[in-house]
Design an enzyme around this catalytic site. Structure first.
Site, PDB file in Angstrom:
ATOM      1  N   HIS A 123      14.964 -15.285   7.147  1.00  0.00           N
ATOM      2  CA  HIS A 123      13.937 -16.016   7.890  1.00  0.00           C
ATOM      3  C   HIS A 123      13.994 -17.510   7.564  1.00  0.00           C
ATOM      4  CE1 HIS A 123      11.999 -12.756   9.904  1.00  0.00           C
ATOM      5  NE2 HIS A 123      11.734 -12.109   8.784  1.00  0.00           N
ATOM      6  N   HIS A 143       0.822  -1.210   0.000  1.00  0.00           N
ATOM      7  CA  HIS A 143       0.000   0.000   0.000  1.00  0.00           C
ATOM      8  C   HIS A 143       0.858   1.263   0.000  1.00  0.00           C
ATOM      9  CE1 HIS A 143      -3.944  -1.867   0.266  1.00  0.00           C
ATOM     10  NE2 HIS A 143      -3.411  -2.761   1.080  1.00  0.00           N
ATOM     11  N   HIS A 155       5.743 -14.889   6.206  1.00  0.00           N
ATOM     12  CA  HIS A 155       6.328 -13.859   7.077  1.00  0.00           C
ATOM     13  C   HIS A 155       5.347 -13.422   8.151  1.00  0.00           C
ATOM     14  CE1 HIS A 155       7.916  -9.998   8.469  1.00  0.00           C
ATOM     15  NE2 HIS A 155       9.090 -10.403   8.008  1.00  0.00           N
ATOM     16  N   GLU A 196       5.623 -13.762  12.108  1.00  0.00           N
ATOM     17  CA  GLU A 196       5.162 -12.596  12.859  1.00  0.00           C
ATOM     18  C   GLU A 196       3.649 -12.398  12.821  1.00  0.00           C
ATOM     19  OE1 GLU A 196       7.319  -9.168  11.571  1.00  0.00           O
ATOM     20  OE2 GLU A 196       9.289 -10.091  11.890  1.00  0.00           O
TER      21      GLU A 196
END
Length: 301
Positions: free
Chosen positions: A248, A127, A186, A216
């Site tokens: 990650h 966004h 993620h 997360e």
């Protein structure tokens, strides 16, 4: 004052008014581009980024596939992560932010740009990219058209397509029906985090032994682990549900530290087989991003 002078002043006033209105509304006159000197369209590929050399294979693959789909077209890259850009700069590798990359394209004379988000979901970063890119369309001397193409999981149809394509593309062929497949996303504090729960639901309907967890967000690792233990799973393939197999994937998912998913599942009696390849290393899935980019190109016509 003669009638001729008055008429000239009125004409000047009207021309000035129309020029100002054109700039205020983003009318093509404000761009400063003419058909004679117009370049484009150009493609800007935007990702969070990675500083891990081996993970760059995913970006190299996307770059190759995009250039194959759009031969001869200008293709540039931008990383949204300031930390990764700064780290790479210390190594002599200079990457632009989306805003700097767009400014360079504008300065180089391109009037139309398709911005492809290489994120998995339309979260906060997407966004922000969309908001800032569209502002380049409104400024004086800016682009005639900018279209920001969607991330991978941006609609129900897109999610269904990924559920259909991913198993054959990403899961090792030696996996048996009794083996679990754990996909690590993620996760985010943005409302789009719900997409991962939706993907868990869809994958479970397609194959009860495919699970989606996040670092997360939700579903959490603890939720996924509880399901695996309850079901008596003895072996699990661990795959990053991210465009690249970066930090990650290599540490949180498959690392040797006690708090990695691999270590915690091993402690629970589950044999783990990490597969350290990002989603963008598989052409069947990269093609979905390219289809979004083709849609963007139609909007630039």
């Amino acid at each position: 004052m003669t009638r001729k002078t008055i008429a000239a002043l009125i004409t000047f006033f009207l021309v000035s008014l129309l020029s100002t209105a054109a700039m205020a509304t983003g009318h093509p006159q404000a761009s400063g581009h003419s058909k004679a000197d117009e370049k484009g369209p150009a493609i800007l590929l935007v990702t969070f980024g990675t500083s891990i050399p081996s993970a760059q294979a995913a970006f190299a693959n996307i770059d190759a596939q995009v250039k194959k789909a759009f031969p001869g077209m200008e293709v540039r890259w931008a990383y949204t992560s300031h930390i990764i850009r700064k780290k790479l700069a210390r190594e002599g590798k200079l990457l632009d932010s989306p805003e700097v990359a767009l400014a360079k394209l504008m300065d180089d004379g391109y009037s139309r740009v398709a911005v492809q988000s290489l994120h998995m979901i339309p979260g906060l970063e997407f966004h922000e990219i969309h908001t800032n890119a569209k502002r380049f369309e409104k400024m004086v001397g800016g682009f005639d058209k900018v279209f920001v193409a969607y991330p991978l999981l941006s609609s129900n149809d897109a999610m269904d397509t990924v559920v259909k394509i991913l198993p054959a593309a990403m899961i090792p062929k030696e996996r048996t029906p009794g083996d679990a497949v754990v996909l690590m996303g993620h996760g985010t504090h943005h409302t789009s985090d719900a997409i991962y729960s939706a993907m868990m639901y869809k994958f479970q309907n397609a194959d009860p032994n495919i699970y989606v967890g996040t670092v997360e967000g939700h579903p959490t690792f603890d939720e996924v682990k509880a399901l695996l233990v309850k079901k008596g799973i003895k072996k699990a393939y661990l795959l990053p549900f991210m465009s690249v197999a970066g930090d990650h994937a290599r540490n949180d998912l498959a690392g040797d530290d006690p708090d990695s998913w691999k270590s915690m599942l091993t402690l629970a009696g589950i044999e783990c087989v990490p597969v350290l390849k990002g989603v963008a290393e598989y052409n069947a899935l990269v093609d979905l991003w390219i289809q979004n980019l083709k849609t963007a190109m139609k909007h630039l016509e």
